[in-house]
Design a protein around this motif. Sequence first.
Motif, PDB file in Angstrom:
ATOM      1  N   GLU A 210      15.895   8.776  25.506  1.00 18.26           N
ATOM      2  CA  GLU A 210      15.765   9.327  24.357  1.00 18.26           C
ATOM      3  C   GLU A 210      14.136  10.156  24.226  1.00 18.26           C
ATOM      4  O   GLU A 210      13.767  11.125  23.727  1.00 18.26           O
ATOM      5  N   PHE A 211      13.366   9.258  24.897  1.00 17.26           N
ATOM      6  CA  PHE A 211      11.999   9.419  24.830  1.00 17.26           C
ATOM      7  C   PHE A 211      11.786  10.816  25.821  1.00 17.26           C
ATOM      8  O   PHE A 211      11.203  11.809  25.199  1.00 17.26           O
ATOM      9  N   LEU A 212      12.390  11.148  26.718  1.00 21.70           N
ATOM     10  CA  LEU A 212      12.532  11.955  27.824  1.00 21.70           C
ATOM     11  C   LEU A 212      12.884  13.184  27.074  1.00 21.70           C
ATOM     12  O   LEU A 212      12.265  14.205  26.975  1.00 21.70           O
ATOM     13  N   ARG A 213      14.164  13.179  26.072  1.00 19.83           N
ATOM     14  CA  ARG A 213      14.558  14.128  25.457  1.00 19.83           C
ATOM     15  C   ARG A 213      13.543  14.618  24.443  1.00 19.83           C
ATOM     16  O   ARG A 213      13.432  16.061  24.147  1.00 19.83           O
ATOM     17  N   ILE A 214      12.822  13.786  23.589  1.00 20.14           N
ATOM     18  CA  ILE A 214      11.851  14.067  22.738  1.00 20.14           C
ATOM     19  C   ILE A 214      10.698  14.780  23.281  1.00 20.14           C
ATOM     20  O   ILE A 214      10.365  16.106  22.668  1.00 20.14           O
TER      21      ILE A 214
END
Length: 331
Positions: A210-214
Amino acid sequence: MTSFARRLKNELARSTITKRCCACAELRAFMQMSGTLLLRKNTQGIMLQTRSAALARRLFSLFKFCFGLSPQIFFRRKKQLQKNNTFFIQVMDKKKAWRVLSELGFFDFHPQNGRPVLKVHSSSAPQDREKEPSDLTEKCCRRAYLAGAFLASGSMSNPETSYHLEIAAPDEAYAREIIAVLSCFALPARYFRRKDDFVVYLKGAEKIGEFLRIIAASTALLDFESIRVVKGVRNQINRLVNCETANLTKTAVASWEQVSNIRLLEEALGLENLRPSLAQVARLRLKFPEATLQELASAAVPPLTKSSIYHRMRRINALAQKIRENGGKHG
């Protein structure tokens, strides 16, 4: 081989700069994590340093895009160990440096005399600061801020071995600010102290993905998910293999015990003296010593059920045990 974290940073460093507000948020995060304010007798300025040429170019582009400045860049090469270059990016003009600090929110103006007052972040900042992510009101700016923080002082383990991502902040207030920004995306994080730094960390594949997506690291996210899927399939296969191996081992041990008991009955009584139903199962086991109960049931004529084989084998084992207890004689 280039590490996953380095490939991630290279992707972020080469991303397109499109909006000034986002570029300022990214630069602000970088300055918070690794910036230095130079206060000398005859000059005042800002200095940032990095070991990555790609990040040095990124910082130059951010200053140029946000403020129309062309900061000085020079590097120093270590003479020992890995001999890596360290790049220094400096804005040494006093007015230009204070303009940058002012627009990035690093100081306020005194309410009485109007002079600039540098904001001092205390380690004893109130806990509710985590609920207020500074003045990053736009979601795009929050994404850019997190990307800049990771570029400045982030690290990540190889996802093939473990799932761990962290950002080291030099001040507790900055660590809480990162956590506050992450919370805006419903991504909970924690921090701990490591020497002079306050380390914000994420654990688990879901959170890191999710962090990489953000932060819009699309290539790194695809690579991460690919590794995660392969790793998950490999683990599932290992679990199935281990389970199958355990079942085969259990079947082999049980078969060996059954054959041993049948041999005992054969010597003590003779299989022809057993009940026909027990003698049938005993001869099937001797004929197929490695077969499962289901396979024995199918081999019987006429075919039997697995349950009937199981119960007859239990009676054979009990009879053999009784003979052992009687010293080899049938009581």
